[in-house]
Design an enzyme around this catalytic site. Structure first.
Site, PDB file in Angstrom:
ATOM      1  N   GLY A 119      27.246 -70.167 -71.465  1.00  0.00           N
ATOM      2  CA  GLY A 119      27.652 -71.525 -71.123  1.00  0.00           C
ATOM      3  C   GLY A 119      28.138 -71.617 -69.681  1.00  0.00           C
ATOM      4  N   SER A 120      29.173 -72.408 -69.468  1.00  0.00           N
ATOM      5  CA  SER A 120      29.586 -72.761 -68.105  1.00  0.00           C
ATOM      6  C   SER A 120      30.144 -71.608 -67.293  1.00  0.00           C
ATOM      7  CB  SER A 120      30.608 -73.895 -68.160  1.00  0.00           C
ATOM      8  OG  SER A 120      30.014 -75.069 -68.666  1.00  0.00           O
ATOM      9  N   THR A 121      30.547 -70.498 -67.925  1.00  0.00           N
ATOM     10  CA  THR A 121      31.004 -69.359 -67.128  1.00  0.00           C
ATOM     11  C   THR A 121      29.880 -68.836 -66.234  1.00  0.00           C
ATOM     12  OG1 THR A 121      30.497 -67.861 -68.976  1.00  0.00           O
ATOM     13  CG2 THR A 121      32.766 -68.646 -68.784  1.00  0.00           C
TER      14      THR A 121
ATOM     15  N   LYS B 269      27.944 -70.612 -64.506  1.00  0.00           N
ATOM     16  CA  LYS B 269      27.842 -71.433 -63.299  1.00  0.00           C
ATOM     17  C   LYS B 269      28.356 -70.709 -62.066  1.00  0.00           C
ATOM     18  CE  LYS B 269      28.247 -75.686 -65.992  1.00  0.00           C
ATOM     19  NZ  LYS B 269      29.155 -76.728 -66.495  1.00  0.00           N
TER      20      LYS B 269
ATOM     21  N   SER C  71      33.203 -78.574 -64.249  1.00  0.00           N
ATOM     22  CA  SER C  71      32.219 -77.921 -65.121  1.00  0.00           C
ATOM     23  C   SER C  71      31.062 -78.855 -65.464  1.00  0.00           C
ATOM     24  CB  SER C  71      32.888 -77.412 -66.404  1.00  0.00           C
ATOM     25  OG  SER C  71      32.108 -76.395 -66.992  1.00  0.00           O
TER      26      SER C  71
END
Length: 660
Positions: free
Chosen positions: A299-301, A303, A354
């Site tokens: 997921g967003s980690t 990014k 995020s």
């Protein structure tokens, strides 16, 4: 005419001859009978004496293989995590047992083992047999008191874990003769040592014993394994993870603490865990080390990897802004959405808020080949190699097969799978100034002679990004835990921390689509942000109370990091006890209470970059300062800088630097 007297004389002569013959026969037979024992003795003692003596010895003694004492497993401070303690085992010579049925029942009652099972062992085969292995001292005393014919007791060793369930999935456990899970399994050859051979003897009464000098070959103790784990930090980590995961009614969870500068693993926790001393009581699912074999979409980690690559490749710079489509972005016939709609955001704002749409646009501009290449450079798609069994390497398809929507999805961590270990090591690249380290759990292995047979030291694998890019990324990650960021619950009073939230839907292979109610929540980061000491990840699988990493994982992370920094004696940036607040002159207009203040007690300038003018003015309301504005769009520069004292004049520069 026959003479009667002559006939009588002939008969007397025949009788005499018969007697004489019998006497001669006995004269020959008796010496022969007397000679036979002598011949037998000669045969036994002279011709076959050595063979028969060895046969007699074999009938009154037997050699038995004895397992060695396993080496200890210690933490980095020499605290015992796994040791071997002396115990007793019961053996028997099957041929010497007088009443197998009776003795099986008596022994079974003494050691709490089914008598039928023991009887089957006594009847199967011949010669030596282990009946019961590694019993308690109390049970051994009961067996000695029985003094059963044909049975004896031999000292062995049993594995014991003094800290009970602490680090259970990491340590694993030992079966009867070998390690079965965790380090006990993967390092079994080093830990088990070399077996010995002992002679068991029978005395004149038929009792079995083993004298002290009866070793044919003494066993060699196994090697001692020194880990990088710190028992205290492991306790902090498990305490916070267990409480947080249980409170969220999660399916599972994992947490890892790495020493940022070296890659040493200070803690590695899994939920649920187990007590290796009683491993039979637990489900095999509890043996699982989720830190290395749980694969999930980050997921967003992820990014952080996408934005780092874009900055390093100069596709964007940190002052660029992108339009985030007010929360809905279409690629082909697929819509990418943000949890909260956003308009224009800087790269920092994309990380802080995020934004999936912002990350997608960055990834599409970077391109699938470079995005995939940087993922590999950050350590994904390959095992770290911790000398632990079961580590997975994650999943990432060949970038050549990616469609445009696949590239967009991968940019915010969807469509790829990683392990918690890979993710925390990738984020540690930011903490180390752009260098990828090789994490390690085993620091040293020392054999019974005191010689080191394996020694690990910190190792830099590669420079992934420049120190300048890492510094920019650190600033962006700091904004995540500030007011307005997605990870404010990871903030720790007195410390600067840098991190990133992650919330990812789980893909259901059974349904062939992403689940609507199964998520993985995570938070990963390092502290202190300006001088990193530890890098930590928390991953929670299928929490039921909430789904967001900033809500579920961030508080667990903060608790682990806060206690660990205090334990390591890392001083806060400005300890509360040392803060000095000057007297406030009479008549001074005070700033609003929700503005931060610096060490002098003056209002600190908030971070306004990426905000519209209206949003910036709302944040600045209540400050007694004039505001000069130039340009239109969103704030790209500000004076004073974030965190500095608010002066008499605040200058904001706005610019619609648009890249889509």
């Amino acid at each position: 005419m026959d003479d009667p007297m002559r006939k009588r004389g002939d008969r007397g002569s025949s009788w005499t001859d018969g007697v004489r013959g019998r006497i001669r026969f006995l004269g020959i037979l008796i010496p022969l009978l007397l000679l036979l024992p002598m011949l037998k003795a000669f045969y036994l003692q002279i011709l076959h004496g050595e063979v028969l003596r060895e046969r007699a010895i074999r009938q009154n003694r037997m050699t038995v293989s004895i397992n060695p004492r396993r080496g200890a497993i210690l933490d980095r401070n020499g605290q015992r995590l796994a040791v071997s303690v002396p115990v007793s085992s019961v053996y028997a010579f099957r041929g010497d047992i007088t009443d197998k049925g009776l003795e099986a029942q008596l022994l079974g009652k003494a050691v709490d083992v089914d008598g039928g099972h023991l009887l089957a062992r006594m009847k199967t085969g011949s010669g030596f047999v282990w009946l019961v292995r590694k019993i308690s001292p109390e049970k051994a005393e009961k067996v000695r008191a029985l003094d059963l014919p044909g049975m004896g007791i031999q000292k062995e060793s049993r594995r014991y874990y003094p800290s009970l369930d602490l680090a259970g999935p990491v340590l694993g456990f030992v079966g009867t003769d070998r390690g079965l899970e965790g380090l006990e399994d993967s390092l079994d050859d080093q830990l088990k040592g070399a077996g010995g051979v002992r002679v068991l003897k029978r005395d004149a009464m038929g009792r079995i014993y083993s004298p002290d000098d009866s070793w044919n070959l003494k066993p060699t103790m196994g090697s001692t394994v020194h880990l990088t784990l710190d028992r205290t930090i492991q306790y902090f980590t498990e305490e916070a993870l267990n409480a947080g995961a249980a409170g969220a009614s999660a399916k599972g969870a994992a947490a890892i603490v790495i020493e940022s500068a070296t890659g040493k693993i200070l803690a590695m926790a899994s939920f649920p865990g187990f007590n290796p001393n009683e491993f039979q009581r637990f489900s095999s699912a509890n043996y699982r080390n989720r830190a290395i074999n749980f694969t999930y979409e980050p997921g967003s980690t992820f990014k952080i990897i996408t934005v780092s690559a874009a900055l390093e490749e100069k596709v964007f710079d940190d002052m660029d802004i992108l339009f985030c489509e007010n929360g809905k972005f279409e690629i082909g016939n697929i819509f990418i959405k943000d949890h909260v709609p956003h308009g224009w955001l800087t790269l920092k704002g994309i990380v802080q808020k995020s934004s999936n749409i912002g990350a997608s646009k960055i990834g599409l501009k970077l391109g699938r080949t470079r995005l995939a290449d940087y993922a590999v450079r950050f350590g994904f798609k390959s095992r770290v190699g911790l000398l632990l069994p079961g580590e997975r390497k994650g999943v990432m398809r060949d970038a050549a097969t990616w469609r445009q929507v696949d590239t967009a999805n991968a940019s915010f961590g969807q469509g790829i799978a990683v392990t918690p270990l890979q993710m925390v090591n990738a984020i540690n690249v930011i903490a180390t100034g752009g260098r990828l380290l090789r994490p390690f759990l085993v620091e040293n292995i020392v054999n019974s002679s005191g010689q080191s047979v394996l020694k690990n030291r910190p190792e830099i694998i590669r420079q992934v990004i420049s120190e300048s890019t890492a510094k920019k990324m650190t600033g962006m990650m700091e904004s995540v835990v500030r007011l307005g960021g997605s990870g404010v619950r990871a903030a720790i009073p007195g410390y600067k921390v840098a991190g990133k939230t992650g919330t990812a839907q789980k893909f259901s292979s059974r349904e062939g689509r992403y689940s609507e109610d199964a998520y993985v929540a995570s938070f990963v980061g390092f502290a202190p942000a300006d001088k990193p000491v530890i890098t930590v990840i928390v991953v929670v699988d299928e929490p039921q109370t909430d789904i967001y990493g900033g809500v579920v994982a961030a508080p667990i992370w903060a608790r682990i990091v806060g206690k660990t920094l205090e334990y390591l004696k890392v001083e806060p940036a400005v300890p509360e006890k040392d803060r000095k607040y000057p007297p406030i002159p009479e008549g001074t207009k005070l700033a609003r209470a929700d503005h931060e203040v610096d060490a002098s007690g003056s209002p600190a300038m908030p971070d306004l970059q990426g905000l519209t003018l209206r949003e910036a003015l709302q944040v600045l309301s209540g400050l007694n300062s004039g505001i000069d504005v130039s340009g239109t769009g969103v704030v790209i520069r500000q004076d004073p800088a974030p965190g500095e004292n608010v002066g008499q004049k605040i200058r904001l520069s706005l610019m619609p630097r648009i890249k889509t």
